[in-house]
Design an enzyme around this catalytic site. Sequence first.
Site, PDB file in Angstrom:
ATOM      1  CE  LYS A   1       5.904   6.133   6.531  1.00  0.00           C
ATOM      2  NZ  LYS A   1       4.954   5.207   5.924  1.00  0.00           N
ATOM      3  CG  ASN A   2       1.596   7.413   6.648  1.00  0.00           C
ATOM      4  OD1 ASN A   2       2.525   6.901   6.028  1.00  0.00           O
ATOM      5  ND2 ASN A   2       1.206   6.977   7.842  1.00  0.00           N
TER       6      ASN A   2
ATOM      7  NE  ARG B   1      -0.444  -2.008   3.955  1.00  0.00           N
ATOM      8  CZ  ARG B   1      -1.119  -3.095   3.637  1.00  0.00           C
ATOM      9  NH1 ARG B   1      -0.476  -4.194   3.269  1.00  0.00           N
ATOM     10  NH2 ARG B   1      -2.437  -3.118   3.663  1.00  0.00           N
TER      11      ARG B   1
ATOM     12  CB  CYS C   1       6.495  -2.088   8.490  1.00  0.00           C
ATOM     13  SG  CYS C   1       7.821  -0.932   8.788  1.00  0.00           S
TER      14      CYS C   1
ATOM     15  NE  ARG D   1       0.671  -2.896   7.131  1.00  0.00           N
ATOM     16  CZ  ARG D   1       1.456  -1.841   7.011  1.00  0.00           C
ATOM     17  NH1 ARG D   1       2.751  -1.977   7.013  1.00  0.00           N
ATOM     18  NH2 ARG D   1       0.948  -0.635   6.869  1.00  0.00           N
ATOM     19  N   PRO D   2      -3.805  -7.414   5.352  1.00  0.00           N
ATOM     20  CG  PRO D   2      -5.949  -8.027   6.030  1.00  0.00           C
ATOM     21  CD  PRO D   2      -4.607  -7.580   6.556  1.00  0.00           C
TER      22      PRO D   2
ATOM     23  CG  ASP E   1      -9.842  -7.963   3.470  1.00  0.00           C
ATOM     24  OD1 ASP E   1      -8.823  -7.376   3.896  1.00  0.00           O
ATOM     25  OD2 ASP E   1     -10.840  -8.161   4.176  1.00  0.00           O
ATOM     26  CG  LEU E   2     -11.259  -3.996   4.406  1.00  0.00           C
ATOM     27  CD1 LEU E   2     -11.005  -3.098   5.613  1.00  0.00           C
ATOM     28  CD2 LEU E   2     -12.692  -4.502   4.426  1.00  0.00           C
TER      29      LEU E   2
ATOM     30  CG  ASP F   1       2.154   4.634  12.119  1.00  0.00           C
ATOM     31  OD1 ASP F   1       2.077   3.395  12.199  1.00  0.00           O
ATOM     32  OD2 ASP F   1       1.909   5.252  11.067  1.00  0.00           O
TER      33      ASP F   1
ATOM     34  NE  ARG G   1       9.338   1.363   4.783  1.00  0.00           N
ATOM     35  CZ  ARG G   1       8.309   0.990   5.534  1.00  0.00           C
ATOM     36  NH1 ARG G   1       8.452   0.057   6.433  1.00  0.00           N
ATOM     37  NH2 ARG G   1       7.132   1.557   5.374  1.00  0.00           N
TER      38      ARG G   1
HETATM   39  C1  UD1 Z   1      -1.762   3.269   7.188  1.00  0.00           C
HETATM   40  C2  UD1 Z   1      -0.443   3.978   7.412  1.00  0.00           C
HETATM   41  C3  UD1 Z   1       0.326   3.324   8.557  1.00  0.00           C
HETATM   42  C4  UD1 Z   1      -0.547   3.280   9.805  1.00  0.00           C
HETATM   43  C5  UD1 Z   1      -1.915   2.671   9.495  1.00  0.00           C
HETATM   44  C6  UD1 Z   1      -2.890   2.762  10.653  1.00  0.00           C
HETATM   45  C7  UD1 Z   1       0.134   4.807   5.215  1.00  0.00           C
HETATM   46  C8  UD1 Z   1       1.075   4.760   4.061  1.00  0.00           C
HETATM   47  N1  UD1 Z   1       0.341   3.906   6.199  1.00  0.00           N
HETATM   48  O1  UD1 Z   1      -1.455   1.910   6.851  1.00  0.00           O
HETATM   49  O2  UD1 Z   1       1.497   4.107   8.806  1.00  0.00           O
HETATM   50  O3  UD1 Z   1       0.091   2.480  10.768  1.00  0.00           O
HETATM   51  O4  UD1 Z   1      -2.529   3.342   8.382  1.00  0.00           O
HETATM   52  O5  UD1 Z   1      -3.038   4.075  11.060  1.00  0.00           O
HETATM   53  O6  UD1 Z   1      -0.736   5.653   5.279  1.00  0.00           O
HETATM   54  N2  UD1 Z   1      -7.167  -4.068   7.146  1.00  0.00           N
HETATM   55  C9  UD1 Z   1      -7.873  -5.148   6.686  1.00  0.00           C
HETATM   56  N3  UD1 Z   1      -8.094  -5.265   5.344  1.00  0.00           N
HETATM   57  C10 UD1 Z   1      -7.674  -4.318   4.450  1.00  0.00           C
HETATM   58  C11 UD1 Z   1      -6.961  -3.206   4.945  1.00  0.00           C
HETATM   59  C12 UD1 Z   1      -6.709  -3.102   6.299  1.00  0.00           C
HETATM   60  O7  UD1 Z   1      -8.262  -6.015   7.466  1.00  0.00           O
HETATM   61  O8  UD1 Z   1      -7.939  -4.458   3.245  1.00  0.00           O
HETATM   62  C13 UD1 Z   1      -6.879  -3.932   8.599  1.00  0.00           C
HETATM   63  C14 UD1 Z   1      -5.376  -4.010   8.902  1.00  0.00           C
HETATM   64  O9  UD1 Z   1      -4.925  -5.341   9.018  1.00  0.00           O
HETATM   65  C15 UD1 Z   1      -5.279  -3.242  10.207  1.00  0.00           C
HETATM   66  C16 UD1 Z   1      -6.381  -2.171  10.058  1.00  0.00           C
HETATM   67  O10 UD1 Z   1      -7.236  -2.627   9.019  1.00  0.00           O
HETATM   68  O11 UD1 Z   1      -5.603  -4.070  11.282  1.00  0.00           O
HETATM   69  C17 UD1 Z   1      -5.855  -0.800   9.737  1.00  0.00           C
HETATM   70  O12 UD1 Z   1      -5.063  -0.864   8.574  1.00  0.00           O
HETATM   71  P1  UD1 Z   1      -5.005   0.348   7.543  1.00  0.00           P
HETATM   72  O13 UD1 Z   1      -5.716   1.517   8.136  1.00  0.00           O
HETATM   73  O14 UD1 Z   1      -5.444  -0.141   6.220  1.00  0.00           O
HETATM   74  O15 UD1 Z   1      -3.455   0.646   7.502  1.00  0.00           O
HETATM   75  P2  UD1 Z   1      -2.570   0.974   6.224  1.00  0.00           P
HETATM   76  O16 UD1 Z   1      -3.360   1.754   5.237  1.00  0.00           O
HETATM   77  O17 UD1 Z   1      -1.874  -0.252   5.790  1.00  0.00           O
END
Ligand code: UD1
Length: 418
Positions: free
Chosen positions: A22-23, A92, A116, A121-122, A124-125, A305, A397
Amino acid sequence: MEKYVINGGNKLYGSVKIQSAKNSVLPILAAAVLTDGKVTITNVPHISDVRNMVKILTRLGCSAVFDGENIIIDSSSADCFEIPSGLAHELRSSVFLLGSLISRFKMAKIAFPGGCDIGLRPVDLHLTGLKRLGVEITEKNGYILCKCEKLTGNEIMLDCPSVGATENIMLAAVKAEGTTVIKNAAREPEIEDLQKFLNAIGAKVLGAGSGTIVIEGVKTLGGTEFQPISDRIEAGTFLVAAAMCGGEVQLECAGAENISSLLHKLRENGCNIHIKNDKIMLESSRRLTSVKSIETQPYPGFPTDLQAQITALCCICKGQSIITENLFETRFKYVPELRKMGADITVIDRSAFVRGVDRFKGATVVAHDLRGGAALVLAALAAEGRSEVLDISHIDRGYGSFEHKLRAIGGDIVRVVV
Ligand code: UD1
């Protein structure tokens, strides 16, 4: 609304074919917007996240056609750079389209994404990275508005190795002018897969799988046929199911190299595991022993996950375990549901303290998110008696044909419309 009705206690025997990840599929679908070439993605899972992404692509003006297990995307007629809130809230991964849309239209408007509810889940990055490539960003009425004259390569240092931010920046950078270097990039196998896809359509991306990714912008991209990697989380879920229920299960197309952290823990639990080519065999014939501690980490650490599934397993092992969730703040929502089934768990801050009990007992429980929901299904399969798992749209999902695959190996599970 649909639910699963499960009669627990059956051992699991047989083989399961693992779906494409999926990812991987979701960011690759977003990447298809970058090119006018025809893109065919094979062995695509029938899950609602994919259906929702396809809905979004269609809304953008792309043609996206299912052909059996494949999807064929033609983005040559894409003419829209806006994703309204109704669609963005479903998924998302809609946020990945920021990178593709800004690259294609120099404009993008996306409602803040859904997905989910497992923490803040910000994004900002994602946004800081895009700004470094020259994108002007404003936020208004729940929408992210992006525009730029042109995209210019730059060095981007991520504060933490976010999977989504790494992928979004890759998508924006492939057609930028000059070279982009992403430092502290996420190293998940799905990022390497995205690199492989992008290079197959003509991009110049290097280094995915390491902490530094280098992208040299190109002017045009073409089409390809692409088979994404297999879903390590689906594979892990079936392995934990077999460990919990007992029996002997073989996974086909399983990609063992991408779930070493889980295999290591399952061996520590007492499971017998054999790997041959793309197959993983797991045999579990007695009550397992708890692993002392597990902490979720970015890849190659233990995946968040699979946290809920391994916690469910620890609940019925001999001894005590501490499971710590380091990535998402509210990823223990399934714990009160497992308690209804007899689990002995206390959550303090980011850690679940589990004291093993002999067995789960059947109960009616509610799925609150995708992986927590899957963990409840596994607990119900291993439980004594009948369970109902409500609100299974969360599970749909990410798991295609979940109940069919479980039934094929002996699980007594049916889907019922409420
Ligand atoms: C992706 C996966 C999800 C998995 C997660 C972590 C997909 C579609 N989803 O989610 O299944 O659980 O990786 O392996 O690939 N963060 C920030 N700012 C940002 C982005 C992230 O602070 O702009 C933080 C998040 O709050 C979290 C951490 O970084 O604590 C990891 O998140 P991230 O790796 O971005 O997860 P996703 O891409 O949402």
